[in-house]
Design a protein around this motif. Structure first.
Motif, PDB file in Angstrom:
ATOM      1  N   ASP A 192     -38.859 -24.113  22.222  1.00 31.24           N
ATOM      2  CA  ASP A 192     -39.837 -23.346  21.447  1.00 31.24           C
ATOM      3  C   ASP A 192     -39.042 -22.597  20.382  1.00 31.24           C
ATOM      4  O   ASP A 192     -38.443 -21.551  20.652  1.00 31.24           O
ATOM      5  N   TRP A 195     -39.835 -18.980  19.730  1.00 32.03           N
ATOM      6  CA  TRP A 195     -39.426 -18.154  20.882  1.00 32.03           C
ATOM      7  C   TRP A 195     -37.939 -17.814  20.757  1.00 32.03           C
ATOM      8  O   TRP A 195     -37.542 -16.662  20.957  1.00 32.03           O
ATOM      9  N   GLN A 198     -37.232 -15.568  17.520  1.00 32.41           N
ATOM     10  CA  GLN A 198     -37.761 -14.215  17.760  1.00 32.41           C
ATOM     11  C   GLN A 198     -36.770 -13.388  18.583  1.00 32.41           C
ATOM     12  O   GLN A 198     -36.479 -12.231  18.250  1.00 32.41           O
ATOM     13  N   ARG A 199     -36.243 -13.988  19.612  1.00 34.44           N
ATOM     14  CA  ARG A 199     -35.321 -13.258  20.492  1.00 34.44           C
ATOM     15  C   ARG A 199     -33.952 -13.034  19.843  1.00 34.44           C
ATOM     16  O   ARG A 199     -33.327 -11.996  20.075  1.00 34.44           O
TER      17      ARG A 199
END
Length: 480
Positions: A192, A195, A198-199
C-alpha cells in the motif's frame, strides 16, 4: 558515537513509531494516556542513561498531567480536547525540564513558566539536525573506504527513490502492460504505497524534533539562578507612568458615573431598553475583555517595570493606582458575569455561555489575587493563579458540562416549552441521553440532530479513539 547518543536514537525511534500510530494516525481517545505512559518510560530510560535519579516527591505536576490525560478516556468535548492537548504539552515540558534541572528559575514562578517557549518549542527545533551529526561522527570513526560507500549508497537512495517513483507513475500512465505488471507486483506483495509514504513522512516530522528535545535534555545544564529571578528590571519613569495612569483613572471614573444605571441593571435582573438579552450579554463581555487587558498591562508596568528608587511614598502611590485598576476591572468582570447570568436565566445554557462564564470567574479570582499581592509581597501570585486555573480547568472537564447542559436544557424544554434543541448541536456525545428524552416528546424536531449524533458515534472506528462517552452513546443508540 557516544553510547548515550546511540541509545537515545533507538529510544526516540521506537517512541516516534508508537506516537505516530497512537496519535497522528490513530485518535485522541484512550491513545493519549497510553502515549503519556510511553513518554515517561522514555524519560526514565533517559534518566538512567544520564544517571539522574527522579524524585517522586518533587514531581507534583504528574497529578494534573495524569488527570488531563485521563480526560481523553472519559469525555469527548472537541474544544476541551484541543485545549487539553495544549495544556498537557505545556505541563509535560515544564515537568521534564524541572526533573532534568534545565529550567533556570524558581519552581512555579512567572519566569519559570516562560521557559516553556525556549525549552518546549525552540530547543527541539534548534537540535533537529543533531541525529545527522551523530551519524556523521560515527561514520568518521569507521574506515574511510567503507564510510564513503555507505554514504554514497544512502545519497543514491535519497535521490533515486523520488525520481524512480515519479518515472514509474508516468510510465504506468503511458503503457497498459507496464501498469498491469506494477499493479500485479503491488497486489502480490500487498503493498500500500500511500500507507508507506504516509508513515515515512510522519516519522520524519515526529522523530527529528523529538530527538532534538531529548538531545537538549542531555546537553543543556543551566542551573537555577535565583538572584537573576529576583532582580527587578525597572525601565519606565515614575512620573510618566503615573501621569498616564492618572488620566486613564479619571476617564474610567467619568465612564462609570455616566453608565452606572446600565452597569447595575443586570444585578437587579432588569434588561435596559433597546437591548435584547443576547446583545446585553455580548456587550458586557466585549467591554470587559479589551479594557481588562489594557488594565492588566498597566498594572504590570506599574508593579514590575516602574522606577520607584525604593521610595515608600512612590510605592504607596503605585499600590493605590493598582488597587483602583484592579477594583475597576473587577467591577467590569462581575458586571459582565451578571449580564451573562441574566441571558442564561432567560434562554437556557449553551456550551459557549458556560465557557464565557468560566472565563469570567477565573478572571475575578485572578484580579483578587493581584489585589492580595499588591499589599502582601510574600504572596506567590503566579503559583496560586496556576493552582486555581488547573483546578478549575480540570473541573470544567470532569464536570462533564455537555451532559449537565443537556439535562438542564431538556428540562427547560419539557417544563417551560423553551426551544433549546439548537443548543444540542454544539454538544458532544455526552448529551445524547437527555436528547433522547426530548425526542420522546418531539420526534420531528429532534430527528435530524439525532442522526448527526449517530454519524458521529459510528464514525469513530479506530480503537485509539475509544472513550467512555462514545461507548455509552453507542449503547444508548443500540438500546433505543
Amino acid at each position: 558515537m557516544k553510547e548515550q547518543d546511540g541509545k537515545s536514537i533507538i529510544g526516540v525511534a521506537i517512541g516516534t513509531i508508537l506516537f505516530m500510530e497512537l496519535l497522528t494516525l490513530g485518535g485522541w481517545g484512550i491513545a493519549v494516556p497510553i502515549a503519556v505512559i510511553i513518554y515517561y518510560i522514555l524519560i526514565l530510560w533517559q534518566s538512567k542513561i544520564l544517571m539522574i535519579k527522579q524524585n517522586i516527591t518533587t514531581n507534583i505536576l504528574l497529578i494534573p498531567i495524569a488527570m488531563t490525560a485521563l480526560c481523553f478516556v472519559f469525555f469527548d468535548n472537541t474544544l476541551l480536547k484541543s485545549l487539553n492537548i495544549l495544556f498537557l504539552y505545556g505541563l509535560i515540558v515544564l515537568n521534564t525540564s524541572q526533573q532534568f534541572g534545565i529550567n533556570r528559575f524558581e519552581f512555579l514562578s512567572f519566569r519559570w513558566f516562560l521557559e516553556l517557549v525556549p525549552i518546549g518549542i525552540l530547543m527541539p527545533l534548534e537540535n533537529m539536525g543533531q541525529p545527522i551529526n551523530v551519524v556523521k561522527k560515527e561514520m568518521k570513526e569507521r574506515s574511510k573506504d567503507s564510510n564513503n560507500v555507505i554514504f554514497k549508497v544512502l545519497i543514491g537512495l535519497l535521490i533515486g527513490l523520488p525520481i524512480v517513483f515519479i518515472a514509474t507513475i508516468l510510465l504506468m500512465n503511458t503503457d497498459v502492460a507496464f501498469e498491469s505488471i506494477i499493479t500485479l507486483i503491488f497486489e502480490k506483495f500487498d503493498f500500500d504505497l500511500m500507507w508507506i509514504l504516509q508513515r515515512i513522512i510522519f516519522s520524519i516530522i515526529i522523530f527529528f524534533p523529538l530527538y532534538g528535545f531529548f538531545y537538549g535534555l542531555r546537553n543543556k545544564k543551566d542551573k537555577t539562578n535565583e538572584q537573576k529571578e529576583k532582580n527587578k528590571i525597572q525601565i519606565f519613569d515614575f512620573i510618566i507612568v503615573i501621569t498616564v495612569t492618572s488620566f486613564l483613572c479619571v476617564v474610567y471614573m467619568m465612564y462609570c458615573l455616566s453608565q452606572l444605571t446600565y452597569f447595575i441593571s443586570a444585578f437587579k435582573g432588569i434588561l435596559p431598553a433597546d437591548y435584547t438579552f443576547a446583545a446585553y450579554a455580548r456587550k458586557g463581555f466585549f467591554e470587559c475583555i479589551p479594557l481588562g487587558s489594557i488594565n492588566l498591562l498597566i498594572i504590570m508596568v506599574l508593579t514590575l517595570f516602574t522606577k520607584t528608587e525604593n521610595s515608600k511614598k512612590k510605592g504607596n502611590l503605585i499600590k493605590g493606582y493598582t488597587s483602583y485598576l484592579v477594583a475597576f476591572t473587577l467591577f467590569l468582570v462581575i458586571s459582565a458575569f451578571s449580564k451573562m447570568w441574566l441571558y442564561i436565566s432567560a434562554y437556557g445554557i449553551t456550551i459557549m455561555r458556560v465557557y464565557v462564564s468560566w472565563f469570567l470567574i477565573v478572571g475575578c479570582i485572578t484580579l483578587l489575587f493581584i489585589g492580595i499581592k499588591t499589599y502582601y509581597s510574600k504572596f506567590k501570585l503566579t503559583k496560586n493563579i496556576f493552582m486555581v486555573f488547573t483546578i478549575m480547568f480540570l473541573g470544567l472537564n470532569y464536570a462533564n458540562i455537555d451532559y449537565r447542559i443537556a439535562e438542564y436544557d431538556a428540562q427547560l424544554y419539557k417544563t417551560e416549552n423553551v426551544n433549546t434543541i439548537s443548543a444540542f448541536d454544539e454538544l458532544s456525545n455526552s448529551a445524547l441521553e437527555p436528547l433522547i428524552k426530548i425526542s420522546d416528546i418531539d420526534k420531528d424536531n429532534t430527528k435530524l440532530i439525532i442522526k448527526k449524533y449517530e454519524n458521529r458515534v459510528y464514525g469513530k472506528t479506530k480503537w485509539q479513539d475509544w472513550n467512555v462517552t462514545n461507548y455509552k452513546a453507542r449503547e444508548i443508540l443500540e438500546n433505543r
